[in-house]
Scaffold this active site. Sequence first.
Site, short mmCIF file in Angstrom:
data_model
loop_
_atom_site.label_atom_id
_atom_site.label_comp_id
_atom_site.label_asym_id
_atom_site.label_seq_id
_atom_site.Cartn_x
_atom_site.Cartn_y
_atom_site.Cartn_z
N CYS A 84 -2.08 7.09 -6.51
CA CYS A 84 -2.92 5.90 -6.54
C CYS A 84 -2.23 4.70 -5.89
O CYS A 84 -2.21 4.60 -4.66
CB CYS A 84 -3.35 5.61 -7.98
N GLY A 85 -1.65 3.79 -6.65
CA GLY A 85 -0.95 2.66 -6.06
C GLY A 85 0.13 3.10 -5.09
O GLY A 85 0.36 2.46 -4.06
#
Length: 472
Positions: A358-359
């Site tokens: 994700c990030g």
Amino acid sequence: MPPRVVVAAPSSGSGKTTIATGLLGAFAARGTRPAPFKIGPDYVDPGYHALAAGRPGRNLDPVLVGAERLPGLVVHGAAGADLAVVEGVMGLFDGRLVRTSPSRDTAPHAQGAGPDDDGSTAHVARVLDAPVVLVVDARGQHRSIAALLHGFAHFDPRVRPAGVVLNRVGTERHADALRAACAEVGMPVLGVVPRRAELAVPSRHLGLVTAAEHGDAARAAVDAMTTLVAEHVDLDAVEALARRAPATPTTAWDPAHEVGEGRPPWAEVRGPTPVVAVAGGPAFTFGYPEHAELLAAAGCEVAVVDPLRDEALPAGTAGLVLPGGFPEEHLEGLAANEPLRAAVRRFAEDGGPVHAECGGLLYLGRSLDGAAMCGVLDADAAMGPRLHLGYRGATATVDSPVAAAGEAVTGHEFHRTVTTPRAGTTPAWRWSAGGEPVTEGFVAGNVHASYLHTHPAGRPAAIRRFARAAAR
């Protein structure tokens, strides 16, 4: 298992986090050592729990790790504590809402769950055989609360709502009417908490601002929750409930056992202990404590690197983990740290194993909302129009440092950003959504990057695989 209590509510927004965090802080302040847990894949609440309790906040997610692991994870996470406080997710009986795997058999089955409450607070309370404290937002009701409590107390005889905390109560007259209604159905009142607007914690597109980003304000919010609960909740009664939970003998979850009885998975490889750099700091806060514990048990040296501050990877880095977080909120700082972005790019180009979720995926792309990122992946990311949220039953498309081709996993998506393209030439995962095939993520060389969050305790073989790749 240790003494334990589950803090639940009829619905989201009732004040579970305020009461659970306040209980943790109030118990700690009086010398009763609490261990904090959060049901589900939430990364934000455990940060506030950790501030209150003075020890890591941990997640209990039967969908991601399997219900059979939960008791052992509680024993492990509560080592040295006097009791466990478990904050629930959503409403008490609300389970996972989105199932996108082509078959339920592709994901671990949540043992003991009802037809629609896989992963719910009620499910976890049953697995842990724990009493439930129900937090009810009392605004706009008085005698009607009796009907609500009666329903929750009798809906599932395997779940034990043992008392209620009346939250956001207006006046003393309001409190008296609520107490009388609770007495009608025999529900003990454990606390009457008044409305306090100053307890609001800033939120953003994915929920609350993380404790690591909120700094002194987060500490102040936790202190306020602690004071509120200490003044208005009967701590002795809550502790007594926790101690009524059966002291079931349970073997603690053991990271060394999970990765192979402590034997380094690269026994055939000679060389120094591999250093695995794990991104941290305010921009990368979405991680599980068990991840570092499993890596260490597999023989790795875990070193934290803050992409907002550190200009180089730790000396001897042989593997890189980029967890989720909010890089979109720290674009200027991440883009300005060109030396580290270049170091990450060189590490990936040289074949170093990289696991990004994700990030971390956003950080590896060319750009994020127009700001320069690492350029490891041929992709650009930006904020999108909708939230992508839910559990996914996914299959690995190809061998990578964290999965073998064809391996089935259960993960969780939670993001508003989108990447262009959504997947690389070699996607990380595939699954089915509404009968339509989906490919997602990127595998390039020894880089595995995806929006899908997984829980390492549910996939210890992935840690062994990554440790072996780092050693090589």
